[in-house]
Design an enzyme around this catalytic site. Sequence first.
Site, short mmCIF file in Angstrom:
data_model
loop_
_atom_site.label_atom_id
_atom_site.label_comp_id
_atom_site.label_asym_id
_atom_site.label_seq_id
_atom_site.Cartn_x
_atom_site.Cartn_y
_atom_site.Cartn_z
CB ILE A 106 -0.91 0.01 1.25
CG1 ILE A 106 -1.77 -1.25 1.29
CG2 ILE A 106 -1.77 1.26 1.31
CD1 ILE A 106 -2.51 -1.46 2.61
CB SER B 64 4.64 0.39 -3.01
OG SER B 64 3.64 -0.04 -3.92
CD GLU C 124 -5.34 -1.95 -5.94
OE1 GLU C 124 -5.11 -3.00 -5.38
OE2 GLU C 124 -5.06 -0.85 -5.44
NE ARG D 128 -1.52 -4.27 -4.04
CZ ARG D 128 -1.97 -3.23 -3.36
NH1 ARG D 128 -3.22 -2.83 -3.53
NH2 ARG D 128 -1.20 -2.63 -2.50
N1 DCP Z 1 -6.80 -3.08 -0.44
C1 DCP Z 1 -7.36 -4.11 0.31
N2 DCP Z 1 -7.51 -5.35 -0.24
C2 DCP Z 1 -7.08 -5.60 -1.50
C3 DCP Z 1 -6.47 -4.58 -2.26
C4 DCP Z 1 -6.34 -3.31 -1.70
O1 DCP Z 1 -7.73 -3.90 1.46
N3 DCP Z 1 -7.23 -6.82 -1.99
C5 DCP Z 1 -6.72 -1.71 0.11
C6 DCP Z 1 -5.38 -1.23 0.52
C7 DCP Z 1 -5.49 0.26 0.37
C8 DCP Z 1 -6.48 0.44 -0.77
O2 DCP Z 1 -7.16 -0.81 -0.90
O3 DCP Z 1 -6.07 0.82 1.53
C9 DCP Z 1 -5.86 0.84 -2.10
O4 DCP Z 1 -4.69 0.12 -2.35
P1 DCP Z 1 -3.28 0.87 -2.54
O5 DCP Z 1 -3.06 1.83 -1.49
O6 DCP Z 1 -2.21 -0.13 -2.68
O7 DCP Z 1 -3.54 1.60 -3.92
P2 DCP Z 1 -2.98 2.98 -4.37
O8 DCP Z 1 -3.57 3.26 -5.72
O9 DCP Z 1 -3.22 4.02 -3.39
O10 DCP Z 1 -1.44 2.58 -4.50
P3 DCP Z 1 -0.13 3.48 -4.58
O11 DCP Z 1 -0.10 4.33 -3.37
O12 DCP Z 1 0.98 2.46 -4.61
O13 DCP Z 1 -0.23 4.26 -5.82
#
Ligand code: DCP
Length: 227
Positions: free
Chosen positions: A26, A28, A48, A101
Amino acid sequence: MLSSSQGKLVRNGEEKKSVIWLEGNIASGKTTCLEYFSKTSDIEVLTEPVSKWRNVQGCNPLGLMYQDPSRWGLTLQTYVQLTMLDWHVLPMSAPIRMMERSIYSAKYIFVENLYKSGKMPEVDFAVLSEWFEWIIKNIAIPVDLIVYLQTSPQTCYERLKQRCREEEKVISLEYLESIHNLYEDWLIHHKSFEVPAPVLVIPADHDLKKMLHQYEENREKILMAHC
Ligand code: DCP
């Protein structure tokens, strides 16, 4: 004979499609990486569907899950599984697809973490697992390369605090450490689950300028993913 011109992959005159999954903890930096590659012609980028997870018919399963994981973990992860599957089966509109993802990390990292930390009841885990096994056995989920943005949990924690997404205020460093360890066991140590494609590791603790430089350096390797 395979050649690349402007991101187009051509084998014996025939266009070859290629699917890349972008994986990482999260916060990254996946969004920045996707933005960088979205500027390349002939790549489609699928982010996502977080906005859906925050609003399904007026409900917010992501927020509910962070408030009470034991009660709402299954709800969120069932919906994540559906929305990711929807992305995986969507017909490709460009020769290269880069996806944030995958249905695999949803199960092997996030569902696994909820279960292992005692926050998902066994029966919920069993039902999600049966769904997942059925899907990967019966539906083709292509992937040619996994790009893993490897960060330290501490870096993600700092970035998370900066971005200040309301639902994520409860996320602790320990939570990010658990997600990190599951990713490392899966993609680096090959200790836990099947890895469905080769893995390209990109160290991702650096500042924006260095990260963009690394994406540039790895560009060809990523675009020629299926070789
Ligand atoms: N999440 C979850 N279960 C999953 C996938 C994601 O609980 N199977 C949650 C984790 C985060 C939110 O969803 O709270 C969004 O995921 P990321 O933070 O990884 O997505 P971002 O787009 O914000 O990623 P980044 O900050 O790497 O750009």
